[in-house]
Design a protein around this motif. Structure first.
Motif, PDB file in Angstrom:
ATOM      1  N   LEU A   1      42.006  32.216  40.628  1.00 57.81           N
ATOM      2  CA  LEU A   1      42.454  30.822  40.614  1.00 57.81           C
ATOM      3  C   LEU A   1      41.355  29.865  41.073  1.00 57.81           C
ATOM      4  O   LEU A   1      41.426  28.666  40.822  1.00 57.81           O
ATOM      5  CB  LEU A   1      43.706  30.654  41.485  1.00 57.81           C
ATOM      6  CG  LEU A   1      44.974  31.238  40.861  1.00 57.81           C
ATOM      7  CD1 LEU A   1      46.138  31.160  41.835  1.00 57.81           C
ATOM      8  CD2 LEU A   1      45.334  30.539  39.566  1.00 57.81           C
ATOM      9  N   GLY A   2      40.368  30.383  41.796  1.00 57.05           N
ATOM     10  CA  GLY A   2      39.143  29.621  42.023  1.00 57.05           C
ATOM     11  C   GLY A   2      39.085  28.746  43.248  1.00 57.05           C
ATOM     12  O   GLY A   2      38.022  28.542  43.810  1.00 57.05           O
ATOM     13  N   SER A   3      40.187  28.183  43.700  1.00 47.81           N
ATOM     14  CA  SER A   3      40.146  27.291  44.854  1.00 47.81           C
ATOM     15  C   SER A   3      41.425  27.442  45.659  1.00 47.81           C
ATOM     16  O   SER A   3      42.464  27.884  45.155  1.00 47.81           O
ATOM     17  CB  SER A   3      39.973  25.832  44.421  1.00 47.81           C
ATOM     18  OG  SER A   3      41.161  25.354  43.816  1.00 47.81           O
ATOM     19  N   GLU A   4      41.351  27.004  46.897  1.00 40.68           N
ATOM     20  CA  GLU A   4      42.498  27.162  47.796  1.00 40.68           C
ATOM     21  C   GLU A   4      43.706  26.380  47.319  1.00 40.68           C
ATOM     22  O   GLU A   4      44.831  26.879  47.340  1.00 40.68           O
ATOM     23  CB  GLU A   4      42.100  26.704  49.205  1.00 40.68           C
ATOM     24  CG  GLU A   4      43.209  26.846  50.240  1.00 40.68           C
ATOM     25  CD  GLU A   4      42.796  26.342  51.605  1.00 40.68           C
ATOM     26  OE1 GLU A   4      43.683  25.923  52.372  1.00 40.68           O
ATOM     27  OE2 GLU A   4      41.590  26.366  51.916  1.00 40.68           O
ATOM     28  N   THR A   5      43.496  25.143  46.860  1.00 40.36           N
ATOM     29  CA  THR A   5      44.644  24.330  46.465  1.00 40.36           C
ATOM     30  C   THR A   5      45.277  24.842  45.172  1.00 40.36           C
ATOM     31  O   THR A   5      46.493  24.760  45.003  1.00 40.36           O
ATOM     32  CB  THR A   5      44.237  22.859  46.291  1.00 40.36           C
ATOM     33  OG1 THR A   5      43.040  22.784  45.502  1.00 40.36           O
ATOM     34  CG2 THR A   5      43.973  22.209  47.631  1.00 40.36           C
ATOM     35  N   LYS A   6      44.464  25.356  44.252  1.00 43.45           N
ATOM     36  CA  LYS A   6      45.046  25.921  43.041  1.00 43.45           C
ATOM     37  C   LYS A   6      45.813  27.199  43.372  1.00 43.45           C
ATOM     38  O   LYS A   6      46.856  27.486  42.779  1.00 43.45           O
ATOM     39  CB  LYS A   6      43.962  26.194  41.997  1.00 43.45           C
ATOM     40  CG  LYS A   6      44.556  26.505  40.616  1.00 43.45           C
ATOM     41  CD  LYS A   6      43.511  26.546  39.512  1.00 43.45           C
ATOM     42  CE  LYS A   6      44.185  26.835  38.162  1.00 43.45           C
ATOM     43  NZ  LYS A   6      43.208  26.926  37.057  1.00 43.45           N
ATOM     44  N   LYS A   7      45.297  27.981  44.332  1.00 44.70           N
ATOM     45  CA  LYS A   7      46.032  29.162  44.779  1.00 44.70           C
ATOM     46  C   LYS A   7      47.352  28.762  45.430  1.00 44.70           C
ATOM     47  O   LYS A   7      48.386  29.404  45.226  1.00 44.70           O
ATOM     48  CB  LYS A   7      45.195  29.954  45.779  1.00 44.70           C
ATOM     49  CG  LYS A   7      43.986  30.647  45.204  1.00 44.70           C
ATOM     50  CD  LYS A   7      43.160  31.302  46.303  1.00 44.70           C
ATOM     51  CE  LYS A   7      41.854  31.852  45.755  1.00 44.70           C
ATOM     52  NZ  LYS A   7      40.989  32.385  46.822  1.00 44.70           N
ATOM     53  N   ALA A   8      47.305  27.695  46.234  1.00 44.96           N
ATOM     54  CA  ALA A   8      48.504  27.268  46.961  1.00 44.96           C
ATOM     55  C   ALA A   8      49.622  26.856  46.014  1.00 44.96           C
ATOM     56  O   ALA A   8      50.808  26.916  46.379  1.00 44.96           O
ATOM     57  CB  ALA A   8      48.167  26.109  47.895  1.00 44.96           C
ATOM     58  N   THR A   9      49.278  26.434  44.802  1.00 45.05           N
ATOM     59  CA  THR A   9      50.283  26.080  43.797  1.00 45.05           C
ATOM     60  C   THR A   9      50.552  27.233  42.845  1.00 45.05           C
ATOM     61  O   THR A   9      51.703  27.537  42.521  1.00 45.05           O
ATOM     62  CB  THR A   9      49.823  24.857  42.995  1.00 45.05           C
ATOM     63  OG1 THR A   9      49.532  23.789  43.889  1.00 45.05           O
ATOM     64  CG2 THR A   9      50.896  24.413  42.015  1.00 45.05           C
ATOM     65  N   GLY A  10      49.492  27.905  42.397  1.00 45.31           N
ATOM     66  CA  GLY A  10      49.637  28.957  41.397  1.00 45.31           C
ATOM     67  C   GLY A  10      50.346  30.191  41.908  1.00 45.31           C
ATOM     68  O   GLY A  10      51.163  30.789  41.180  1.00 45.31           O
ATOM     69  N   LEU A  11      50.075  30.578  43.156  1.00 52.43           N
ATOM     70  CA  LEU A  11      50.697  31.798  43.678  1.00 52.43           C
ATOM     71  C   LEU A  11      52.212  31.668  43.828  1.00 52.43           C
ATOM     72  O   LEU A  11      52.959  32.568  43.427  1.00 52.43           O
ATOM     73  CB  LEU A  11      50.048  32.192  45.008  1.00 52.43           C
ATOM     74  CG  LEU A  11      48.632  32.778  44.897  1.00 52.43           C
ATOM     75  CD1 LEU A  11      47.996  32.943  46.276  1.00 52.43           C
ATOM     76  CD2 LEU A  11      48.664  34.128  44.182  1.00 52.43           C
ATOM     77  N   PRO A  12      52.746  30.575  44.394  1.00 52.79           N
ATOM     78  CA  PRO A  12      54.217  30.437  44.429  1.00 52.79           C
ATOM     79  C   PRO A  12      54.852  30.364  43.039  1.00 52.79           C
ATOM     80  O   PRO A  12      55.941  30.901  42.827  1.00 52.79           O
ATOM     81  CB  PRO A  12      54.431  29.131  45.207  1.00 52.79           C
ATOM     82  CG  PRO A  12      53.203  28.973  46.023  1.00 52.79           C
ATOM     83  CD  PRO A  12      52.092  29.511  45.181  1.00 52.79           C
ATOM     84  N   LEU A  13      54.180  29.691  42.090  1.00 51.89           N
ATOM     85  CA  LEU A  13      54.699  29.622  40.726  1.00 51.89           C
ATOM     86  C   LEU A  13      54.768  31.023  40.124  1.00 51.89           C
ATOM     87  O   LEU A  13      55.787  31.414  39.518  1.00 51.89           O
ATOM     88  CB  LEU A  13      53.796  28.725  39.883  1.00 51.89           C
ATOM     89  CG  LEU A  13      54.101  28.636  38.379  1.00 51.89           C
ATOM     90  CD1 LEU A  13      55.514  28.115  38.148  1.00 51.89           C
ATOM     91  CD2 LEU A  13      53.080  27.745  37.684  1.00 51.89           C
ATOM     92  N   PHE A  14      53.703  31.769  40.282  1.00 58.15           N
ATOM     93  CA  PHE A  14      53.636  33.156  39.815  1.00 58.15           C
ATOM     94  C   PHE A  14      54.712  34.018  40.469  1.00 58.15           C
ATOM     95  O   PHE A  14      55.382  34.823  39.816  1.00 58.15           O
ATOM     96  CB  PHE A  14      52.216  33.649  40.115  1.00 58.15           C
ATOM     97  CG  PHE A  14      52.032  35.100  40.373  1.00 58.15           C
ATOM     98  CD1 PHE A  14      51.867  36.004  39.329  1.00 58.15           C
ATOM     99  CD2 PHE A  14      51.946  35.584  41.674  1.00 58.15           C
ATOM    100  CE1 PHE A  14      51.647  37.350  39.571  1.00 58.15           C
ATOM    101  CE2 PHE A  14      51.715  36.913  41.927  1.00 58.15           C
ATOM    102  CZ  PHE A  14      51.573  37.802  40.864  1.00 58.15           C
ATOM    103  N   GLN A  15      54.911  33.826  41.767  1.00 57.00           N
ATOM    104  CA  GLN A  15      55.933  34.587  42.487  1.00 57.00           C
ATOM    105  C   GLN A  15      57.334  34.227  42.005  1.00 57.00           C
ATOM    106  O   GLN A  15      58.202  35.102  41.885  1.00 57.00           O
ATOM    107  CB  GLN A  15      55.823  34.314  43.991  1.00 57.00           C
ATOM    108  CG  GLN A  15      54.640  34.959  44.675  1.00 57.00           C
ATOM    109  CD  GLN A  15      54.932  36.382  45.113  1.00 57.00           C
ATOM    110  OE1 GLN A  15      56.086  36.811  45.120  1.00 57.00           O
ATOM    111  NE2 GLN A  15      53.890  37.112  45.472  1.00 57.00           N
ATOM    112  N   ALA A  16      57.563  32.959  41.732  1.00 54.26           N
ATOM    113  CA  ALA A  16      58.891  32.540  41.261  1.00 54.26           C
ATOM    114  C   ALA A  16      59.233  33.205  39.936  1.00 54.26           C
ATOM    115  O   ALA A  16      60.369  33.656  39.712  1.00 54.26           O
ATOM    116  CB  ALA A  16      58.942  31.023  41.133  1.00 54.26           C
ATOM    117  N   ILE A  17      58.257  33.273  39.035  1.00 51.99           N
ATOM    118  CA  ILE A  17      58.480  33.951  37.750  1.00 51.99           C
ATOM    119  C   ILE A  17      58.754  35.427  37.997  1.00 51.99           C
ATOM    120  O   ILE A  17      59.683  36.021  37.426  1.00 51.99           O
ATOM    121  CB  ILE A  17      57.259  33.777  36.831  1.00 51.99           C
ATOM    122  CG1 ILE A  17      57.035  32.301  36.512  1.00 51.99           C
ATOM    123  CG2 ILE A  17      57.444  34.579  35.535  1.00 51.99           C
ATOM    124  CD1 ILE A  17      55.722  32.012  35.815  1.00 51.99           C
TER     125      ILE A  17
END
Length: 448
Positions: free
Chosen positions: A351-367
């Motif tokens: 994901l490349g950066s902390e803020t993108k991880k902070a959004t992408g990881l919960p979205l990924f987990q929700a799916i």
């Protein structure tokens, strides 16, 4: 996998003559810091997940200890049990009816919802991309240990002949430590590297240099948060995680029940859940260690998915050979846990950066957790002992996950080659400015 010259040059620039740690070499200092982090972070995080997962899977053990008869009016179809199991994923142990059990399972899910995505992000603050795979594997492997330990504990409680129903005693024994560990984690886990009091100034400089290796720490970039929702690779990883969590959710609740269909008693079935979980923990650790060393995530995600699919195919194709069917449970657990660990680490890396991880990881987990809801409804009692639908759906989803993993591997490798040609190969472990573009930065390279 450290570039010794790059690490030495970076750390030596920030060294001071009066710092007692300067007597050590830069690599020795870094290794010492990593050992400190391992001793401080991993035991607490693993203990949290151990009891969190015990609280999740003990419903499957309780099913063989009289819970349906006491709370669900016998539940002859198994539908009520399925809803109680899946209620965890929408977001106990003093409950007396279906409504109470459903409510506390929802509450349990609400309070645990941020744990897994939060831990992946938290570990990425302290460990490099060459180290994080084994740490996430250690964390995820605790779920397999919990499965093995939960089976042993359930067997012991079932034979304890206590004054209260054994399923209630199981919930109490496995639930109370979770509450206490919350206070331990709050007091003992360090804050982010630039803020924690765990480090002296020299250690803080080393930790921040590590955090910026092959990326750059960033805070609060709104555009990157939006970019996470627009990145198709997050959704592709979510599809794989949906598949692995469908199996994950069904294994945790139904493995003891499935083993009883082999002709074993409830007590023996509890014991026989232990070896598959133990082997799964070993396989997960070996896969993720190798993945870190080789800087290769996709191959292990593909292999894990195929192993899980083979297990489900055997359960479908071999209805009467108990030995083959029991071997299949090893394939299913090892493939599922291996896939879970590989996918979570892979996305965290890329994901490349902390803020993108902070959004992408919960979205990924929700799916992914939506898959667990599905898995909770695939094994109703009326379809036993063959459970064809459940095994077929999980087999198909594992094969789908393998296909998606192949696609992502090809895309990541192709994009790395394109950037190498267009921008040149970046220096190993050199800082990469990802503050504006995250993984789209020209010098950023994906882990394939």
């Amino acid at each position: 996998m450290l570039d010794e010259k790059a690490v030495s040059a970076t750390i030596e620039e920030s060294s001071t003559h009066d710092d007692p740690l300067t007597e050590r070499s830069p690599l020795e200092e870094e290794r010492r810091l990593v050992r400190r982090l391992d001793m401080r972070l991993m035991p607490v995080l693993c203990a949290l997940y151990l009891f969190a997962y015990l609280d999740r899977i003990n419903l499957g053990n309780a099913r063989l200890q009289g819970l349906p008869e006491d709370v669900l009016h016998g539940d002859p179809t198994g539908v009520l049990f399925d809803w109680v199991n899946s209620a965890f994923y929408f977001s106990y142990a003093t409950v007396f009816n279906f409504a109470g059990l459903l409510t506390v399972r929802v509450c349990l899910g609400v309070f645990e919802a941020a744990l897994s995505p939060g831990v992946a992000l938290y570990l990425s603050l302290f460990y490099t991309r060459d180290e994080i795979g084994l740490r996430i594997a250690t964390y995820n492997g605790v779920a397999a240990v919990a499965g093995a330990f939960g089976g042993l504990l359930a067997f012991g409680i079932q034979n304890a002949h206590a004054g209260i129903p054994s399923w209630k005693l199981l919930f109490i024994i496995e639930g109370v430590p979770s509450v206490l560990l919350g206070f331990v984690a709050f007091a003992f886990l360090p804050n982010r590297p630039e803020e924690t009091t765990m480090f002296n100034e020299r250690e803080r400089k080393i930790a921040l240099e590590r955090a910026n290796r092959r990326t750059t720490a960033d805070v609060g970039r709104v555009l990157q948060r939006i970019a996470a929702f627009m990145d198709w690779k997050v959704y592709a990883a979510g599809v794989m995680y949906f598949a692995s969590n469908c199996a994950f959710g069904s294994i945790s609740a139904f493995l003891p029940t499935i083993i009883t269909t082999f002709g074993f008693s409830n007590a023996i079935a509890q014991l026989l859940t232990v070896p598959p979980y133990a082997v799964a923990a070993i396989v997960l650790g070996l896969f993720q260690y190798s993945s870190d060393r080789l800087r290769d995530r996709g191959s292990f995600a593909i292999a894990s998915s195929i192993v899980g699919a083979v297990g489900y195919a055997l359960l479908l194709a071999v209805p009467s050979n108990i030995h083959v069917r029991y071997f299949a449970t090893f394939c299913v657990t090892s493939g599922t846990y291996g896939m879970n660990g590989a996918i979570a680490t892979w996305l965290t890396d890329n994901l490349g950066s902390e803020t993108k991880k902070a959004t992408g990881l919960p979205l990924f987990q929700a799916i992914g957790q939506s898959g667990a809801v599905l898995g909770s409804h695939l094994y109703p009692l009326r379809e036993g002992p063959r459970y064809r639908k459940g095994f077929a759906v999980n087999c198909g989803l594992d094969l789908l996950a393998a296909l998606v993993a192949v696609t992502l591997t090809i895309v990541y490798r192709g994009e790395n080659r394109r950037r190498d040609v267009q921008y040149g190969k970046p220096l190993p472990n050199a800082p990469v400015d990802t503050t504006e573009l995250a993984d789209k930065a020209p010098a950023f390279r994906y882990t394939p």
